[in-house]
Write a protein that holds these residues in place. Structure first.
Motif, PDB file in Angstrom:
ATOM      1  N   VAL A  13       0.872  -1.175   0.000  1.00  0.00           N
ATOM      2  CA  VAL A  13       0.000   0.000   0.000  1.00  0.00           C
ATOM      3  C   VAL A  13       0.908   1.225   0.000  1.00  0.00           C
ATOM      4  N   LEU A  14       0.984   1.886  -1.141  1.00  0.00           N
ATOM      5  CA  LEU A  14       1.863   3.043  -1.317  1.00  0.00           C
ATOM      6  C   LEU A  14       1.049   4.171  -1.939  1.00  0.00           C
ATOM      7  N   PRO A  15       1.089   5.358  -1.346  1.00  0.00           N
ATOM      8  CA  PRO A  15       0.333   6.480  -1.924  1.00  0.00           C
ATOM      9  C   PRO A  15       0.674   6.655  -3.404  1.00  0.00           C
ATOM     10  N   PRO A  16      -0.333   6.872  -4.252  1.00  0.00           N
ATOM     11  CA  PRO A  16      -0.095   6.928  -5.697  1.00  0.00           C
ATOM     12  C   PRO A  16       0.745   8.113  -6.140  1.00  0.00           C
ATOM     13  N   ASP A  17       0.848   9.138  -5.294  1.00  0.00           N
ATOM     14  CA  ASP A  17       1.603  10.325  -5.701  1.00  0.00           C
ATOM     15  C   ASP A  17       3.090  10.240  -5.377  1.00  0.00           C
ATOM     16  N   VAL A  18       3.531   9.103  -4.832  1.00  0.00           N
ATOM     17  CA  VAL A  18       4.946   8.958  -4.482  1.00  0.00           C
ATOM     18  C   VAL A  18       5.771   8.798  -5.753  1.00  0.00           C
ATOM     19  N   ARG A  19       6.762   9.639  -5.909  1.00  0.00           N
ATOM     20  CA  ARG A  19       7.643   9.590  -7.072  1.00  0.00           C
ATOM     21  C   ARG A  19       9.091   9.712  -6.602  1.00  0.00           C
ATOM     22  N   ALA A  20       9.895   8.730  -6.898  1.00  0.00           N
ATOM     23  CA  ALA A  20      11.336   8.757  -6.630  1.00  0.00           C
ATOM     24  C   ALA A  20      11.666   9.276  -5.235  1.00  0.00           C
ATOM     25  N   ALA A  68       4.937   3.649   3.403  1.00  0.00           N
ATOM     26  CA  ALA A  68       4.104   2.626   2.779  1.00  0.00           C
ATOM     27  C   ALA A  68       3.711   1.599   3.845  1.00  0.00           C
ATOM     28  N   GLN A  69       2.762   0.750   3.493  1.00  0.00           N
ATOM     29  CA  GLN A  69       2.307  -0.279   4.424  1.00  0.00           C
ATOM     30  C   GLN A  69       2.161  -1.608   3.703  1.00  0.00           C
ATOM     31  N   VAL A  70       2.270  -2.689   4.499  1.00  0.00           N
ATOM     32  CA  VAL A  70       2.067  -4.031   3.965  1.00  0.00           C
ATOM     33  C   VAL A  70       0.615  -4.431   4.178  1.00  0.00           C
ATOM     34  N   ARG A  71      -0.010  -4.968   3.140  1.00  0.00           N
ATOM     35  CA  ARG A  71      -1.365  -5.500   3.237  1.00  0.00           C
ATOM     36  C   ARG A  71      -1.275  -7.027   3.320  1.00  0.00           C
ATOM     37  N   TYR A  72      -1.743  -7.580   4.427  1.00  0.00           N
ATOM     38  CA  TYR A  72      -1.709  -9.028   4.610  1.00  0.00           C
ATOM     39  C   TYR A  72      -2.880  -9.704   3.911  1.00  0.00           C
ATOM     40  N   ARG A  73      -2.614 -10.887   3.371  1.00  0.00           N
ATOM     41  CA  ARG A  73      -3.690 -11.705   2.818  1.00  0.00           C
ATOM     42  C   ARG A  73      -4.410 -12.462   3.918  1.00  0.00           C
ATOM     43  N   CYS A  74      -3.683 -12.792   5.001  1.00  0.00           N
ATOM     44  CA  CYS A  74      -4.244 -13.530   6.130  1.00  0.00           C
ATOM     45  C   CYS A  74      -3.925 -12.784   7.417  1.00  0.00           C
ATOM     46  N   ARG A  75      -4.782 -12.912   8.398  1.00  0.00           N
ATOM     47  CA  ARG A  75      -4.526 -12.218   9.659  1.00  0.00           C
ATOM     48  C   ARG A  75      -3.547 -12.971  10.546  1.00  0.00           C
ATOM     49  N   GLY A  76      -3.248 -14.248  10.207  1.00  0.00           N
ATOM     50  CA  GLY A  76      -2.368 -15.049  11.026  1.00  0.00           C
ATOM     51  C   GLY A  76      -1.018 -15.325  10.377  1.00  0.00           C
ATOM     52  N   TRP A  77      -0.062 -15.732  11.232  1.00  0.00           N
ATOM     53  CA  TRP A  77       1.253 -16.172  10.767  1.00  0.00           C
ATOM     54  C   TRP A  77       1.152 -17.529  10.106  1.00  0.00           C
ATOM     55  N   ASN A  78       0.403 -18.423  10.759  1.00  0.00           N
ATOM     56  CA  ASN A  78       0.067 -19.737  10.212  1.00  0.00           C
ATOM     57  C   ASN A  78       1.271 -20.654  10.021  1.00  0.00           C
ATOM     58  N   GLY A  79       1.997 -20.833  11.108  1.00  0.00           N
ATOM     59  CA  GLY A  79       3.052 -21.830  11.162  1.00  0.00           C
ATOM     60  C   GLY A  79       4.109 -21.654  10.095  1.00  0.00           C
ATOM     61  N   ALA A  80       4.488 -22.774   9.493  1.00  0.00           N
ATOM     62  CA  ALA A  80       5.569 -22.765   8.513  1.00  0.00           C
ATOM     63  C   ALA A  80       5.235 -21.934   7.279  1.00  0.00           C
ATOM     64  N   ARG A  81       3.963 -21.635   7.064  1.00  0.00           N
ATOM     65  CA  ARG A  81       3.600 -20.803   5.905  1.00  0.00           C
ATOM     66  C   ARG A  81       4.143 -19.379   6.049  1.00  0.00           C
TER      67      ARG A  81
END
Length: 228
Positions: A13-20, A68-81
């Motif tokens: 997740v990165l603001p669209p106006d970010v340039r270099a 910027a921020q990271v968007r998770y696909r899952c809310r958990g760590w989920n072991g070896a995954r």
């Protein structure tokens, strides 16, 4: 478009106006040990990081630093995954062609701290700031070689263990990192007690790691490098 043909949302997740930008701070919120459902857009763990995002932007956006921020696909760590680490690495891969050689500082809380530490070997990453990080016994540290690692942990935390962070920092130093732990007196896991101190110290630490100002004295004293 069929459901199967839809693309998953970007991990970045990165603001669209970010340039270099001159540098990037990539923020990773917390999560759970297990959980395969996607976090809600207004999840509490994500909201907890908003004051950090605002403070860092206010301090350093005028000097060319993007947040910027990271968007998770899952809310958990989920072991070896290790789903959160997978998403963090994907976000860094997506970020890299947009920022060139600009350095990245990762700021992660709890599960997000664990994910940030796991992916610190990415070529874009200069340093990691772990806030009350989840550092279970045996968590790898070799990927931290030649990285700066600052762990901030509340001494009243009952969710993740400050002693585990101390052990992790010592092992990181032995692996070739410049690493240290700073205990936040009276601090809890949610970073609600003494919230202003958490926000201020994290912001100043990020600036110091990026060379935009001095490291806070307490942080500088906590940092050690193997053989240094």
């Amino acid at each position: 478009m069929s459901v199967s043909a839809r693309q998953e949302p970007s991990a970045l997740v990165l603001p669209p106006d970010v340039r270099a930008p001159e540098a990037v701070v990539l923020v990773l919120h917390g999560g759970r040990e297990h959980g395969e459902s996607a976090p809600r857009a207004w999840n509490l763990a994500g909201l907890r990081m908003r004051p950090f995002v605002r403070r860092i932007k206010r301090a350093y956006a005028p000097r060319g630093v993007a947040v910027a921020q990271v968007r998770y696909r899952c809310r958990g760590w989920n072991g070896a995954r290790a789903d959160a680490a997978r998403d963090a690495r994907e976000a860094l891969d997506q970020l890299a062609p947009r920022i060139g050689d600009a350095p990245v500082v990762l700021v992660g809380h709890s599960m997000g701290g664990r994910a940030a530490l796991r992916v610190a070997d990415h070529p874009s990453v200069r340093a990691v700031v772990g806030l009350a990080p989840w550092c279970p016994k045996g968590e790898p540290v070799t990927q931290l070689r030649d990285r700066d690692v600052v762990l901030l942990h509340g001494d009243l935390d009952r969710t993740t263990d400050p002693a585990a962070s101390a052990d992790y920092a010592a092992r990181a130093v032995a692996a070739g990192a410049r690493a240290g732990l700073l205990l936040m007196s009276g601090g809890d896991h949610a970073m609600l007690r003494r919230a202003g101190a958490w926000h201020s110290l994290t912001t100043r630490t990020v600036g110091g790691l990026l060379g935009l100002g001095p490291l806070p004295d307490t942080v500088a004293r906590s940092l050690r490098r193997h053989g240094g």
